[in-house]
Design a protein around this motif. Structure first.
Motif, PDB file in Angstrom:
ATOM      1  N   ILE A 138       0.862  -1.181   0.000  1.00 38.05           N
ATOM      2  CA  ILE A 138       0.000   0.000   0.000  1.00 38.05           C
ATOM      3  C   ILE A 138       0.895   1.227   0.000  1.00 38.05           C
ATOM      4  CG2 ILE A 138      -1.679   1.354   1.299  1.00 38.05           C
ATOM      5  CD1 ILE A 138      -2.842  -1.266   2.352  1.00 38.05           C
ATOM      6  N   ILE A 139       0.585   2.163  -0.890  1.00 32.18           N
ATOM      7  CA  ILE A 139       1.311   3.428  -0.953  1.00 32.18           C
ATOM      8  C   ILE A 139       0.315   4.537  -0.627  1.00 32.18           C
ATOM      9  CG2 ILE A 139       2.725   4.964  -2.359  1.00 32.18           C
ATOM     10  CD1 ILE A 139       3.329   2.513  -4.155  1.00 32.18           C
ATOM     11  N   LEU A 140       0.605   5.290   0.405  1.00 38.31           N
ATOM     12  CA  LEU A 140      -0.258   6.331   0.951  1.00 38.31           C
ATOM     13  C   LEU A 140       0.423   7.684   0.822  1.00 38.31           C
ATOM     14  CD1 LEU A 140      -2.650   7.210   2.889  1.00 38.31           C
ATOM     15  CD2 LEU A 140      -1.136   6.557   4.780  1.00 38.31           C
ATOM     16  N   GLY A 141      -0.343   8.720   0.483  1.00 38.50           N
ATOM     17  CA  GLY A 141       0.227  10.057   0.441  1.00 38.50           C
ATOM     18  C   GLY A 141      -0.705  11.064  -0.202  1.00 38.50           C
ATOM     19  N   ASN A 142      -0.303  12.302  -0.157  1.00 36.59           N
ATOM     20  CA  ASN A 142      -1.038  13.424  -0.734  1.00 36.59           C
ATOM     21  C   ASN A 142      -1.105  13.273  -2.254  1.00 36.59           C
ATOM     22  OD1 ASN A 142      -2.330  15.944  -0.945  1.00 36.59           O
ATOM     23  ND2 ASN A 142      -0.516  17.126  -0.406  1.00 36.59           N
ATOM     24  N   ALA A 143      -2.034  13.936  -2.876  1.00 38.49           N
ATOM     25  CA  ALA A 143      -2.059  14.013  -4.337  1.00 38.49           C
ATOM     26  C   ALA A 143      -0.754  14.655  -4.789  1.00 38.49           C
ATOM     27  CB  ALA A 143      -3.251  14.836  -4.804  1.00 38.49           C
ATOM     28  N   GLY A 144      -0.137  14.083  -5.812  1.00 43.19           N
ATOM     29  CA  GLY A 144       1.112  14.628  -6.316  1.00 43.19           C
ATOM     30  C   GLY A 144       2.350  14.176  -5.566  1.00 43.19           C
ATOM     31  N   VAL A 191       2.704  19.978  -5.094  1.00 43.30           N
ATOM     32  CA  VAL A 191       2.166  20.996  -6.002  1.00 43.30           C
ATOM     33  C   VAL A 191       2.933  20.973  -7.319  1.00 43.30           C
ATOM     34  CG1 VAL A 191       1.945  23.495  -6.383  1.00 43.30           C
ATOM     35  CG2 VAL A 191       1.218  22.490  -4.197  1.00 43.30           C
ATOM     36  N   GLU A 192       4.257  20.939  -7.238  1.00 53.12           N
ATOM     37  CA  GLU A 192       5.084  20.909  -8.457  1.00 53.12           C
ATOM     38  C   GLU A 192       4.794  19.673  -9.296  1.00 53.12           C
ATOM     39  OE1 GLU A 192       9.150  21.350  -7.194  1.00 53.12           O
ATOM     40  OE2 GLU A 192       8.729  23.316  -6.288  1.00 53.12           O
ATOM     41  N   ARG A 227       2.357  17.309 -14.181  1.00 55.44           N
ATOM     42  CA  ARG A 227       1.778  16.007 -14.510  1.00 55.44           C
ATOM     43  C   ARG A 227       1.340  15.970 -15.971  1.00 55.44           C
ATOM     44  NH1 ARG A 227      -2.646  14.062 -10.350  1.00 55.44           N
ATOM     45  NH2 ARG A 227      -0.755  13.784  -9.135  1.00 55.44           N
ATOM     46  N   PRO A 228       1.764  14.949 -16.696  1.00 50.73           N
ATOM     47  CA  PRO A 228       1.295  14.826 -18.080  1.00 50.73           C
ATOM     48  C   PRO A 228      -0.175  14.409 -18.099  1.00 50.73           C
ATOM     49  CG  PRO A 228       2.630  12.930 -17.492  1.00 50.73           C
ATOM     50  CD  PRO A 228       2.688  13.886 -16.327  1.00 50.73           C
ATOM     51  N   TRP A 229      -0.778  14.526 -19.247  1.00 50.38           N
ATOM     52  CA  TRP A 229      -2.174  14.127 -19.395  1.00 50.38           C
ATOM     53  C   TRP A 229      -2.332  12.655 -19.024  1.00 50.38           C
ATOM     54  CZ3 TRP A 229      -4.533  12.035 -24.375  1.00 50.38           C
ATOM     55  CH2 TRP A 229      -5.893  11.766 -24.197  1.00 50.38           C
ATOM     56  N   GLU A 230      -3.356  12.383 -18.213  1.00 47.94           N
ATOM     57  CA  GLU A 230      -3.650  11.024 -17.775  1.00 47.94           C
ATOM     58  C   GLU A 230      -4.935  10.557 -18.463  1.00 47.94           C
ATOM     59  OE1 GLU A 230      -2.162  10.838 -13.256  1.00 47.94           O
ATOM     60  OE2 GLU A 230      -3.558  12.470 -13.644  1.00 47.94           O
ATOM     61  N   PRO A 231      -4.810   9.933 -19.639  1.00 47.02           N
ATOM     62  CA  PRO A 231      -6.002   9.551 -20.403  1.00 47.02           C
ATOM     63  C   PRO A 231      -6.890   8.538 -19.695  1.00 47.02           C
ATOM     64  CG  PRO A 231      -4.019   8.677 -21.438  1.00 47.02           C
ATOM     65  CD  PRO A 231      -3.571   9.566 -20.320  1.00 47.02           C
ATOM     66  N   ALA A 273      -9.587  18.840 -20.165  1.00 43.38           N
ATOM     67  CA  ALA A 273     -10.397  18.458 -18.994  1.00 43.38           C
ATOM     68  C   ALA A 273      -9.515  18.312 -17.757  1.00 43.38           C
ATOM     69  CB  ALA A 273     -11.145  17.156 -19.274  1.00 43.38           C
ATOM     70  N   GLN A 274      -8.328  17.770 -17.943  1.00 48.76           N
ATOM     71  CA  GLN A 274      -7.402  17.635 -16.820  1.00 48.76           C
ATOM     72  C   GLN A 274      -6.967  19.011 -16.332  1.00 48.76           C
ATOM     73  OE1 GLN A 274      -4.470  14.464 -16.938  1.00 48.76           O
ATOM     74  NE2 GLN A 274      -2.894  15.879 -16.224  1.00 48.76           N
ATOM     75  N   GLN A 275      -6.604  19.884 -17.246  1.00 49.93           N
ATOM     76  CA  GLN A 275      -6.189  21.248 -16.874  1.00 49.93           C
ATOM     77  C   GLN A 275      -7.295  21.992 -16.134  1.00 49.93           C
ATOM     78  OE1 GLN A 275      -2.614  21.217 -17.134  1.00 49.93           O
ATOM     79  NE2 GLN A 275      -3.228  23.323 -17.082  1.00 49.93           N
ATOM     80  N   ALA A 276      -8.542  21.770 -16.539  1.00 50.61           N
ATOM     81  CA  ALA A 276      -9.676  22.476 -15.941  1.00 50.61           C
ATOM     82  C   ALA A 276      -9.830  22.155 -14.457  1.00 50.61           C
ATOM     83  CB  ALA A 276     -10.961  22.138 -16.691  1.00 50.61           C
TER      84      ALA A 276
END
Length: 161
Positions: free
Chosen positions: A4-10, A93-94, A99-103, A111-114
């Motif tokens: 299990i890997i836990l952490g903040n977004a990014g 944050v960085e 982050r590249p587009w995650e299809p 949509a990702q940028q939005a």
């Protein structure tokens, strides 16, 4: 291997998961996949829990990654190792900004940028949030886990043991 890997977004959870498995055929479950309905609505916990249990029951080896304290806690009894990625809010944050587009998550780069403005605000609140997604909850999960575990800070977030 049941990690299990836990952490903040990014924080680098998905990147670490891919590095751990390398060329092995081990399934990865991003908890984002089972936590949300279409749009910005969280699924009922019981529905996400059923999907999590189904994943665990169908695979001998796996990696589960996410920021959902309730789902992580439900998976802990089945894991062989817990990794807590805590590189600091600015690094997260960085990573989000680069982050590249995650299809698999978004129908288009636009949509990702939005959704990035809201995501960045949310990531910045990690250290002060008192919900299941915040540092306080993640720290509690990590500290209370009695199995094999490791915390990764800003310097060592991508080094493997």
């Amino acid at each position: 291997m049941r990690v299990i890997i836990l952490g903040n977004a990014g924080s680098g959870k998905s990147t670490m998961a891919r590095r751990i498995i390398g060329t092995m055929n081990i399934p990865i479950l991003s908890l984002d996949e089972i936590a949300w309905n279409e749009g910005p609505e969280r699924k009922p916990f019981t529905e996400s829990l059923r999907e999590l249990q189904r994943f665990i029951n169908h695979h001998d080896q796996w990696i589960i990654e996410g920021c959902y304290g309730d789902l992580i806690e439900a998976a802990l009894p089945y894991c062989t190792a817990l990794r807590f990625l805590n590189p600091g809010v600015q690094v997260c944050v960085e990573h989000c900004q680069n982050r590249p587009w995650e299809p698999d998550k978004f129908p288009s780069p636009e949509a990702q940028q939005a959704m990035f403005a809201g995501l960045i605000t949310w990531v910045k609140e990690y250290e002060i949030r008192d919900d299941e997604y915040g540092l306080q909850r993640h720290r509690q999960i990590f500290d209370n886990f009695t199995g094999a575990k490791k915390e990764y800070g800003a310097v060592d977030a991508y080094n493997q043991d």
